[in-house]
Design an enzyme around this catalytic site. Structure first.
Site, PDB file in Angstrom:
ATOM      1  N   ASN A 161      12.288   6.860  13.391  1.00 56.22           N
ATOM      2  CA  ASN A 161      11.395   6.978  12.217  1.00 56.22           C
ATOM      3  C   ASN A 161      11.853   8.092  11.276  1.00 56.22           C
ATOM      4  O   ASN A 161      11.098   8.994  10.938  1.00 56.22           O
ATOM      5  CB  ASN A 161       9.926   7.160  12.646  1.00 56.22           C
ATOM      6  CG  ASN A 161       9.659   8.425  13.433  1.00 56.22           C
ATOM      7  OD1 ASN A 161      10.551   8.941  14.104  1.00 56.22           O
ATOM      8  ND2 ASN A 161       8.444   8.934  13.358  1.00 56.22           N
ATOM      9  N   ALA A 213       0.923  14.670  12.272  1.00 58.80           N
ATOM     10  CA  ALA A 213       0.730  14.440  13.706  1.00 58.80           C
ATOM     11  C   ALA A 213       2.029  14.730  14.447  1.00 58.80           C
ATOM     12  O   ALA A 213       3.094  14.312  14.004  1.00 58.80           O
ATOM     13  CB  ALA A 213       0.320  12.993  13.943  1.00 58.80           C
ATOM     14  N   HIS A 255       7.385  19.431  13.523  1.00 52.77           N
ATOM     15  CA  HIS A 255       6.964  19.548  12.129  1.00 52.77           C
ATOM     16  C   HIS A 255       6.895  21.045  11.835  1.00 52.77           C
ATOM     17  O   HIS A 255       6.362  21.797  12.662  1.00 52.77           O
ATOM     18  CB  HIS A 255       5.577  18.945  11.905  1.00 52.77           C
ATOM     19  CG  HIS A 255       5.514  17.452  12.052  1.00 52.77           C
ATOM     20  ND1 HIS A 255       5.943  16.586  11.060  1.00 52.77           N
ATOM     21  CD2 HIS A 255       5.082  16.672  13.062  1.00 52.77           C
ATOM     22  CE1 HIS A 255       5.764  15.333  11.463  1.00 52.77           C
ATOM     23  NE2 HIS A 255       5.245  15.358  12.680  1.00 52.77           N
ATOM     24  N   ASP A 309       7.675  12.601  23.581  1.00 54.35           N
ATOM     25  CA  ASP A 309       7.219  12.432  22.199  1.00 54.35           C
ATOM     26  C   ASP A 309       7.249  13.763  21.456  1.00 54.35           C
ATOM     27  O   ASP A 309       6.445  13.982  20.535  1.00 54.35           O
ATOM     28  CB  ASP A 309       5.813  11.804  22.137  1.00 54.35           C
ATOM     29  CG  ASP A 309       5.516  11.190  20.770  1.00 54.35           C
ATOM     30  OD1 ASP A 309       6.454  11.037  19.973  1.00 54.35           O
ATOM     31  OD2 ASP A 309       4.340  10.879  20.499  1.00 54.35           O
ATOM     32  N   HIS A 326       3.997   6.451  24.962  1.00 55.82           N
ATOM     33  CA  HIS A 326       2.973   7.506  24.974  1.00 55.82           C
ATOM     34  C   HIS A 326       1.570   6.963  25.274  1.00 55.82           C
ATOM     35  O   HIS A 326       0.675   7.020  24.452  1.00 55.82           O
ATOM     36  CB  HIS A 326       2.984   8.345  23.683  1.00 55.82           C
ATOM     37  CG  HIS A 326       3.157   7.586  22.399  1.00 55.82           C
ATOM     38  ND1 HIS A 326       2.377   6.524  22.046  1.00 55.82           N
ATOM     39  CD2 HIS A 326       4.034   7.757  21.384  1.00 55.82           C
ATOM     40  CE1 HIS A 326       2.760   6.069  20.877  1.00 55.82           C
ATOM     41  NE2 HIS A 326       3.772   6.796  20.463  1.00 55.82           N
ATOM     42  N   HIS A 343       4.562   1.404  19.805  1.00 53.38           N
ATOM     43  CA  HIS A 343       3.481   2.339  19.467  1.00 53.38           C
ATOM     44  C   HIS A 343       2.202   1.502  19.523  1.00 53.38           C
ATOM     45  O   HIS A 343       1.915   0.736  18.608  1.00 53.38           O
ATOM     46  CB  HIS A 343       3.688   2.954  18.082  1.00 53.38           C
ATOM     47  CG  HIS A 343       2.633   3.971  17.738  1.00 53.38           C
ATOM     48  ND1 HIS A 343       2.892   5.320  17.612  1.00 53.38           N
ATOM     49  CD2 HIS A 343       1.293   3.843  17.559  1.00 53.38           C
ATOM     50  CE1 HIS A 343       1.762   5.967  17.355  1.00 53.38           C
ATOM     51  NE2 HIS A 343       0.782   5.088  17.315  1.00 53.38           N
ATOM     52  N   LYS A 373      12.024  -0.280  18.198  1.00 47.43           N
ATOM     53  CA  LYS A 373      10.713   0.359  18.165  1.00 47.43           C
ATOM     54  C   LYS A 373       9.761  -0.370  17.231  1.00 47.43           C
ATOM     55  O   LYS A 373      10.068  -0.593  16.061  1.00 47.43           O
ATOM     56  CB  LYS A 373      10.883   1.822  17.708  1.00 47.43           C
ATOM     57  CG  LYS A 373       9.584   2.622  17.597  1.00 47.43           C
ATOM     58  CD  LYS A 373       8.995   2.950  18.956  1.00 47.43           C
ATOM     59  CE  LYS A 373       7.577   3.507  18.851  1.00 47.43           C
ATOM     60  NZ  LYS A 373       7.511   4.947  18.797  1.00 47.43           N
ATOM     61  N   HIS A 394      11.409   9.214  25.225  1.00 50.92           N
ATOM     62  CA  HIS A 394      10.759   9.096  23.900  1.00 50.92           C
ATOM     63  C   HIS A 394      10.852  10.456  23.202  1.00 50.92           C
ATOM     64  O   HIS A 394      10.136  11.393  23.536  1.00 50.92           O
ATOM     65  CB  HIS A 394       9.290   8.694  24.055  1.00 50.92           C
ATOM     66  CG  HIS A 394       8.608   8.457  22.740  1.00 50.92           C
ATOM     67  ND1 HIS A 394       7.917   7.302  22.451  1.00 50.92           N
ATOM     68  CD2 HIS A 394       8.512   9.219  21.619  1.00 50.92           C
ATOM     69  CE1 HIS A 394       7.424   7.366  21.233  1.00 50.92           C
ATOM     70  NE2 HIS A 394       7.777   8.536  20.704  1.00 50.92           N
ATOM     71  N   LEU A 408      -0.359  11.649  17.541  1.00 54.52           N
ATOM     72  CA  LEU A 408      -0.815  10.260  17.621  1.00 54.52           C
ATOM     73  C   LEU A 408      -0.020   9.525  18.681  1.00 54.52           C
ATOM     74  O   LEU A 408       1.213   9.657  18.691  1.00 54.52           O
ATOM     75  CB  LEU A 408      -0.651   9.566  16.261  1.00 54.52           C
ATOM     76  CG  LEU A 408      -1.655  10.001  15.202  1.00 54.52           C
ATOM     77  CD1 LEU A 408      -1.281   9.428  13.842  1.00 54.52           C
ATOM     78  CD2 LEU A 408      -3.076   9.593  15.586  1.00 54.52           C
ATOM     79  N   HIS A 422      11.688  12.613  19.289  1.00 53.26           N
ATOM     80  CA  HIS A 422      11.986  12.707  17.858  1.00 53.26           C
ATOM     81  C   HIS A 422      12.912  13.901  17.631  1.00 53.26           C
ATOM     82  O   HIS A 422      12.533  15.034  17.903  1.00 53.26           O
ATOM     83  CB  HIS A 422      10.700  12.901  17.047  1.00 53.26           C
ATOM     84  CG  HIS A 422       9.742  11.755  17.203  1.00 53.26           C
ATOM     85  ND1 HIS A 422       9.746  10.669  16.363  1.00 53.26           N
ATOM     86  CD2 HIS A 422       8.781  11.518  18.128  1.00 53.26           C
ATOM     87  CE1 HIS A 422       8.812   9.809  16.746  1.00 53.26           C
ATOM     88  NE2 HIS A 422       8.218  10.300  17.824  1.00 53.26           N
ATOM     89  N   LEU A 423      14.126  13.606  17.109  1.00 51.04           N
ATOM     90  CA  LEU A 423      15.082  14.687  16.839  1.00 51.04           C
ATOM     91  C   LEU A 423      15.194  15.002  15.359  1.00 51.04           C
ATOM     92  O   LEU A 423      15.794  16.002  14.990  1.00 51.04           O
ATOM     93  CB  LEU A 423      16.475  14.315  17.358  1.00 51.04           C
ATOM     94  CG  LEU A 423      16.739  14.444  18.856  1.00 51.04           C
ATOM     95  CD1 LEU A 423      18.181  14.037  19.152  1.00 51.04           C
ATOM     96  CD2 LEU A 423      16.475  15.854  19.354  1.00 51.04           C
ATOM     97  N   ARG A 424      14.650  14.097  14.500  1.00 49.58           N
ATOM     98  CA  ARG A 424      14.790  14.255  13.035  1.00 49.58           C
ATOM     99  C   ARG A 424      16.265  14.247  12.639  1.00 49.58           C
ATOM    100  O   ARG A 424      17.087  13.693  13.334  1.00 49.58           O
ATOM    101  CB  ARG A 424      14.081  15.533  12.518  1.00 49.58           C
ATOM    102  CG  ARG A 424      12.700  15.779  13.080  1.00 49.58           C
ATOM    103  CD  ARG A 424      11.717  14.666  12.796  1.00 49.58           C
ATOM    104  NE  ARG A 424      10.358  15.081  13.126  1.00 49.58           N
ATOM    105  CZ  ARG A 424       9.377  14.262  13.441  1.00 49.58           C
ATOM    106  NH1 ARG A 424       9.587  12.958  13.485  1.00 49.58           N
ATOM    107  NH2 ARG A 424       8.173  14.712  13.702  1.00 49.58           N
TER     108      ARG A 424
HETATM  109  O1  DOR Z   1       2.259  12.491  16.902  1.00 50.71           O
HETATM  110  C1  DOR Z   1       3.167  11.760  16.552  1.00 50.71           C
HETATM  111  N1  DOR Z   1       4.235  12.229  15.871  1.00 50.71           N
HETATM  112  N2  DOR Z   1       3.085  10.454  16.852  1.00 50.71           N
HETATM  113  C2  DOR Z   1       3.976   9.579  16.396  1.00 50.71           C
HETATM  114  O2  DOR Z   1       3.828   8.416  16.693  1.00 50.71           O
HETATM  115  C3  DOR Z   1       5.064  10.009  15.492  1.00 50.71           C
HETATM  116  C4  DOR Z   1       5.383  11.419  15.663  1.00 50.71           C
HETATM  117  C5  DOR Z   1       6.232  11.980  14.540  1.00 50.71           C
HETATM  118  O3  DOR Z   1       7.224  11.354  14.205  1.00 50.71           O
HETATM  119  O4  DOR Z   1       5.935  13.073  14.066  1.00 50.71           O
HETATM  120 ZN    ZN Z   2       6.828   9.295  18.989  1.00 56.16          ZN
END
Ligand code: DOR
Ligand code: ZN
Length: 352
Positions: A45, A271, A259, A255, A182, A144, A106, A17, A227, A19-21
Site C-alpha cells: 500500500n 491508523a 507514521h 502489521d 491481522h 484486510h 493483498k 505482515h 485498523l 509495512h516498510l514504506r
Molecule cells: O493500522 C493500519 N495501518 N492498518 C492498516 O490496514 C494499514 C496500516 C498502514 O498502512 O498504516
Molecule cells: Zn497492514
C-alpha cells in the site's frame, strides 16, 4: 527449541505482515525488522500502490538497497505482494507467480484503511478471473477483513466481513489459499479455526497484549490507533488462545506501520502502530503472560512457512527474560515515530 525459565531459543521467526514504506522512511525502519526476522511479507500500500510484478521487483530492489546501506550484515529476505484492484489482469497473477518474488496478493476493500482508495469495490463482482488464476497457481490472497459499510459499527466490521465476503469467497473458490490478516475478534478466530480448506490468519502483538481501553487510557491515545481497531478483552483472550493453539493456522504478522508523530497527533490521525523495533519482545511478553512460551516458536517461526510453502529459517533467535523499557521515540526520516507502548516495560529482550 530450548525453553528454560529465563531464556528461549527458537528458529528465526518471520513477519508475515509488515509495512516498510519507501524512501527515507524505509531506510529508517528496515533494520529493525532485519534484526529480528529472517523474512517478511511486505505490504503493497505505497502511493501509488504496488499493482504489478514490475513494480514489486523495483520495490524489492529499493528494500535491498536500503538494507545494504543501513544494515549491510543483515540476512533478511523481503517477500513481495501485489495490491489487488478492480482492474488487476489475470495475466499479472501468472507473471507474479513466475517471478518467484511475489508471495501473495493483498485485498484492501476500497476505503478500509491507509492507502486503500485504489482497492477493490466488489471482490466477487470484479475479480473473479483473477481469483480463479490465483487458485489455479497457488497464489495466496491476503485479506484486510473489514467491511466498509458506514452503517456497520467500526467494532463489528470484521465479524460482518466473514458473512458478507469471506464465506461467499471461499464457497466460490474453495481451494484458494487465504490469509485473514491481522485477526482481531473471537468471531474471526473461531471462523479460521473451524473453516475447511487452506485458510490461515496473522495476529499482531498489539491485539494479543492490549484491548480497546488502551485507546482511551487517561485520554485519547493516537499511538494505539490502528485498523482493524483494538477490540474488547474477550476478543483479546480468544486471540491469545488461537495464537497458542496447535491448529497451525495462526502465525505472526506484526502489521508494524510507521507514521511520523505529527501524522498521528493531529485532528485526523493515521491508523498504524509501530512495533518493528520490539516485535519479539512484545510477542514473548504476551505468550509469557499466559504461561505459553512453549508455543511461541510454532506461531513465530513454523506455521507461517508451512502455510506459504517455504522452508523454516535455519538461523535461530534467542530471547532473555529481562526488563525492556520501550523507547519514547525513534528517528524516522528526519522526523520521529513513537513505538507502541512507549515508556512501558516488557518482560523479554532479544539477544544481539
Ligand atoms: O493500522 C493500519 N495501518 N492498518 C492498516 O490496514 C494499514 C496500516 C498502514 O498502512 O498504516
Ligand atoms: Zn497492514
Amino acid at each position: 527449541m530450548t525453553n528454560t525459565v529465563d531464556q528461549l531459543t527458537i528458529q528465526k521467526p518471520d513477519d508475515w505482515h509488515l509495512h516498510l514504506r519507501d524512501g527515507a522512511v524505509l531506510e529508517s525502519v528496515v533494520g529493525h525488522t532485519a534484526a529480528q526476522f529472517g523474512r517478511a511479507i511486505i505490504m503493497p500500500n505505497l502511493t501509488p500502490p504496488v499493482t504489478t510484478t514490475a513494480l514489486a521487483q523495483a520495490y524489492r530492489e529499493r528494500i535491498v538497497a536500503a538494507l545494504n546501506k543501513t544494515t549491510p550484515d543483515a540476512k533478511f529476505e523481503p517477500l513481495m505482494t501485489l495490491y489487488l484492484t478492480d482492474n488487476t489482469d489475470s495475466d499479472e497473477i501468472r507473471r507474479a507467480k513466475e517471478s518467484g518474488i511475489v508471495h501473495g496478493v493483498k485485498l484492501y476493500p476500497a476505503g478500509a484503511t491507509t492507502n486503500s482508495d485504489a482497492g477493490v469495490t466488489d471482490l466477487l463482482g470484479r475479480c473473479t478471473k483473477v481469483l480463479e488464476v490465483m487458485q489455479e497457481v497457488g497464489m495466496p490472497l491476503l485479506v484486510h477483513g473489514e467491511v466498509t459499510d458506514p452503517s456497520i459499527d467500526l467494532f463489528d466490521r470484521e465479524a460482518v466481513f466473514i458473512d458478507r465476503v469471506m464465506l461467499p469467497l471461499r464457497r466460490a473458490f474453495p481451494a484458494l489459499k487465504v490469509v485473514f490478516e491481522h485477526l482481531t475478534t473471537a468471531d474471526g478466530a473461531a471462523y479460521v479455526s473451524e473453516a475447511e480448506g487452506p485458510i490461515a490468519a496473522t495476529i499482531t502483538a498489539h491485539h494479543l497484549l492490549y484491548n480497546r481501553n488502551a485507546l482511551f487510557q487517561g485520554g485519547l491515545r493516537p499511538h494505539w490507533y490502528c485498523l482493524p481497531v483494538l477490540k474488547r478483552e474477550r476478543h483479546r483472550q480468544a486471540l491469545l488462545q488461537a495464537a497458542v493453539s496447535t491448529s497451525g493456522r495462526f502465525f505472526l504478522g506484526t502489521d508494524s506501520a510507521p507514521h511520523a508523530r505529527g501524522r498521528k497527533e493531529q485532528d485526523c490521525g493515521c491508523a498504524g502502530c509501530y512495533t518493528a523495533l520490539h516485535a519479539m519482545e512484545l510477542y514473548a511478553t504476551a505468550f509469557d503472560q499466559i504461561g505459553r512460551l512453549d508455543q511461541l516458536e510454532a506461531f513465530a517461526s513454523l506455521n507461517g512457512p508451512a502455510f506459504y510453502g517455504l522452508p523454516v529459517n535455519s538461523a535461530t533467535l534467542t530471547l532473555k527474560r529481562a526488563e525492556y523499557v520501550v523507547p519514547d521515540q525513534l528517528p524516522l526520516a528526519g522526523e520521529e515515530v513513537v513505538p507502541l507502548a512507549n515508556g512501558t516495560t516488557l518482560g523479554w529482550v532479544v539477544q544481539p
